[in-house]
Design a protein around this motif. Structure first.
Motif, PDB file in Angstrom:
ATOM      1  N   ARG A  28     -24.574  12.218 -13.124  1.00 25.58           N
ATOM      2  CA  ARG A  28     -25.206  12.324 -14.439  1.00 25.58           C
ATOM      3  C   ARG A  28     -26.326  11.300 -14.585  1.00 25.58           C
ATOM      4  N   ARG A  29     -26.095  10.099 -14.082  1.00 25.98           N
ATOM      5  CA  ARG A  29     -27.130   9.068 -14.105  1.00 25.98           C
ATOM      6  C   ARG A  29     -28.380   9.550 -13.390  1.00 25.98           C
ATOM      7  N   ASN A  30     -28.198  10.164 -12.227  1.00 25.77           N
ATOM      8  CA  ASN A  30     -29.340  10.645 -11.466  1.00 25.77           C
ATOM      9  C   ASN A  30     -30.103  11.726 -12.227  1.00 25.77           C
ATOM     10  N   LYS A  31     -29.371  12.566 -12.951  1.00 22.23           N
ATOM     11  CA  LYS A  31     -30.040  13.590 -13.753  1.00 22.23           C
ATOM     12  C   LYS A  31     -30.843  12.937 -14.874  1.00 22.23           C
ATOM     13  N   LEU A  32     -30.229  11.991 -15.581  1.00 21.21           N
ATOM     14  CA  LEU A  32     -30.937  11.291 -16.656  1.00 21.21           C
ATOM     15  C   LEU A  32     -32.152  10.539 -16.112  1.00 21.21           C
ATOM     16  N   LEU A  33     -31.975   9.887 -14.978  1.00 20.57           N
ATOM     17  CA  LEU A  33     -33.065   9.155 -14.351  1.00 20.57           C
ATOM     18  C   LEU A  33     -34.174  10.113 -13.917  1.00 20.57           C
ATOM     19  N   LEU A  35     -34.897  13.003 -15.308  1.00 24.38           N
ATOM     20  CA  LEU A  35     -35.603  13.456 -16.506  1.00 24.38           C
ATOM     21  C   LEU A  35     -36.557  12.377 -17.015  1.00 24.38           C
ATOM     22  N   TRP A  36     -36.121  11.122 -16.943  1.00 26.32           N
ATOM     23  CA  TRP A  36     -36.976   9.992 -17.332  1.00 26.32           C
ATOM     24  C   TRP A  36     -38.217   9.944 -16.440  1.00 26.32           C
ATOM     25  N   ALA A  37     -37.997  10.041 -15.139  1.00 25.30           N
ATOM     26  CA  ALA A  37     -39.109   9.987 -14.186  1.00 25.30           C
ATOM     27  C   ALA A  37     -40.036  11.188 -14.367  1.00 25.30           C
ATOM     28  N   ALA A  38     -39.458  12.358 -14.579  1.00 23.01           N
ATOM     29  CA  ALA A  38     -40.260  13.567 -14.755  1.00 23.01           C
ATOM     30  C   ALA A  38     -41.164  13.457 -15.978  1.00 23.01           C
ATOM     31  N   GLU A  39     -40.663  12.835 -17.025  1.00 18.99           N
ATOM     32  CA  GLU A  39     -41.485  12.627 -18.220  1.00 18.99           C
ATOM     33  C   GLU A  39     -42.682  11.737 -17.885  1.00 18.99           C
ATOM     34  N   LYS A  40     -42.422  10.664 -17.131  1.00 14.18           N
ATOM     35  CA  LYS A  40     -43.502   9.759 -16.731  1.00 14.18           C
ATOM     36  C   LYS A  40     -44.511  10.461 -15.816  1.00 14.18           C
ATOM     37  N   LEU A  41     -44.023  11.426 -15.042  1.00 14.06           N
ATOM     38  CA  LEU A  41     -44.887  12.172 -14.130  1.00 14.06           C
ATOM     39  C   LEU A  41     -45.618  13.319 -14.824  1.00 14.06           C
ATOM     40  N   ALA A  52     -34.959  16.700 -11.684  1.00 12.79           N
ATOM     41  CA  ALA A  52     -33.709  15.980 -11.925  1.00 12.79           C
ATOM     42  C   ALA A  52     -32.600  16.506 -11.021  1.00 12.79           C
ATOM     43  N   GLU A  53     -32.555  17.802 -10.820  1.00 10.91           N
ATOM     44  CA  GLU A  53     -31.519  18.388  -9.965  1.00 10.91           C
ATOM     45  C   GLU A  53     -31.659  17.932  -8.508  1.00 10.91           C
ATOM     46  N   ARG A  89     -34.985   0.478 -10.940  1.00  9.31           N
ATOM     47  CA  ARG A  89     -33.580   0.095 -10.775  1.00  9.31           C
ATOM     48  C   ARG A  89     -32.946  -0.300 -12.104  1.00  9.31           C
ATOM     49  N   ARG A  90     -33.704  -0.982 -12.962  1.00 11.32           N
ATOM     50  CA  ARG A  90     -33.169  -1.364 -14.269  1.00 11.32           C
ATOM     51  C   ARG A  90     -32.875  -0.116 -15.105  1.00 11.32           C
ATOM     52  N   THR A  91     -33.793   0.840 -15.062  1.00 14.53           N
ATOM     53  CA  THR A  91     -33.576   2.095 -15.776  1.00 14.53           C
ATOM     54  C   THR A  91     -32.396   2.842 -15.176  1.00 14.53           C
ATOM     55  N   MET A  92     -32.247   2.766 -13.864  1.00 18.24           N
ATOM     56  CA  MET A  92     -31.115   3.399 -13.191  1.00 18.24           C
ATOM     57  C   MET A  92     -29.798   2.811 -13.704  1.00 18.24           C
ATOM     58  N   ASP A  93     -29.736   1.504 -13.845  1.00 18.50           N
ATOM     59  CA  ASP A  93     -28.540   0.846 -14.378  1.00 18.50           C
ATOM     60  C   ASP A  93     -28.274   1.256 -15.823  1.00 18.50           C
ATOM     61  N   GLU A  94     -29.342   1.331 -16.625  1.00 21.29           N
ATOM     62  CA  GLU A  94     -29.193   1.747 -18.019  1.00 21.29           C
ATOM     63  C   GLU A  94     -28.676   3.180 -18.105  1.00 21.29           C
ATOM     64  N   MET A  95     -29.177   4.043 -17.235  1.00 26.54           N
ATOM     65  CA  MET A  95     -28.753   5.441 -17.236  1.00 26.54           C
ATOM     66  C   MET A  95     -27.304   5.587 -16.779  1.00 26.54           C
ATOM     67  N   LEU A  96     -26.853   4.716 -15.883  1.00 25.38           N
ATOM     68  CA  LEU A  96     -25.453   4.757 -15.461  1.00 25.38           C
ATOM     69  C   LEU A  96     -24.543   4.376 -16.627  1.00 25.38           C
ATOM     70  N   THR A  97     -24.926   3.360 -17.369  1.00 25.26           N
ATOM     71  CA  THR A  97     -24.150   2.964 -18.548  1.00 25.26           C
ATOM     72  C   THR A  97     -24.099   4.105 -19.550  1.00 25.26           C
TER      73      THR A  97
END
Length: 107
Positions: A28-33, A35-41, A52-53, A89-97
């Protein structure tokens, strides 16, 4: 079954449960991450979901976290998005939480 055997069985079941939850949270973290990255792109909604998939699929690899970070970093560099590896990596940690909280909440 002795008390010791029951305790051992209980610990084993708890371990399996915890590992399953961790796997689900990381996916789930990877999916959220993603989506975050895709928005930036600047990706469209459909492109963002597909992107995200691809990161969720990476979760089954032995070095999944490193692969995910490397992929996002490479994509950001190719698109000219200024984002440090530390920020990724910080965003990755936030998304895991966030993912763990969503799973606990039953979402």
């Amino acid at each position: 079954m002795s008390t010791f055997d029951q305790r051992e069985d209980s610990f084993e079941k708890r371990f399996v449960h915890d590992e399953e939850l961790q796997f689900r949270a990381e996916a789930r973290r990877n999916k959220l991450l993603g989506l975050w990255a895709a928005e930036k792109l600047g990706k469209t909604s459909a492109e963002a979901q597909a992107y995200a998939e691809t990161l969720v699929v990476a979760e089954v690899a032995a070095d999944a976290d490193e692969r995910v970070v490397a992929q996002i970093k490479k994509d950001f560099e190719a698109a000219g998005v200024n984002q440090s590896e530390h920020q990724i990596r910080r965003t990755m940690d936030e998304m895991l939480t966030k993912a763990k909280a969503e799973i606990k909440a039953g979402e």
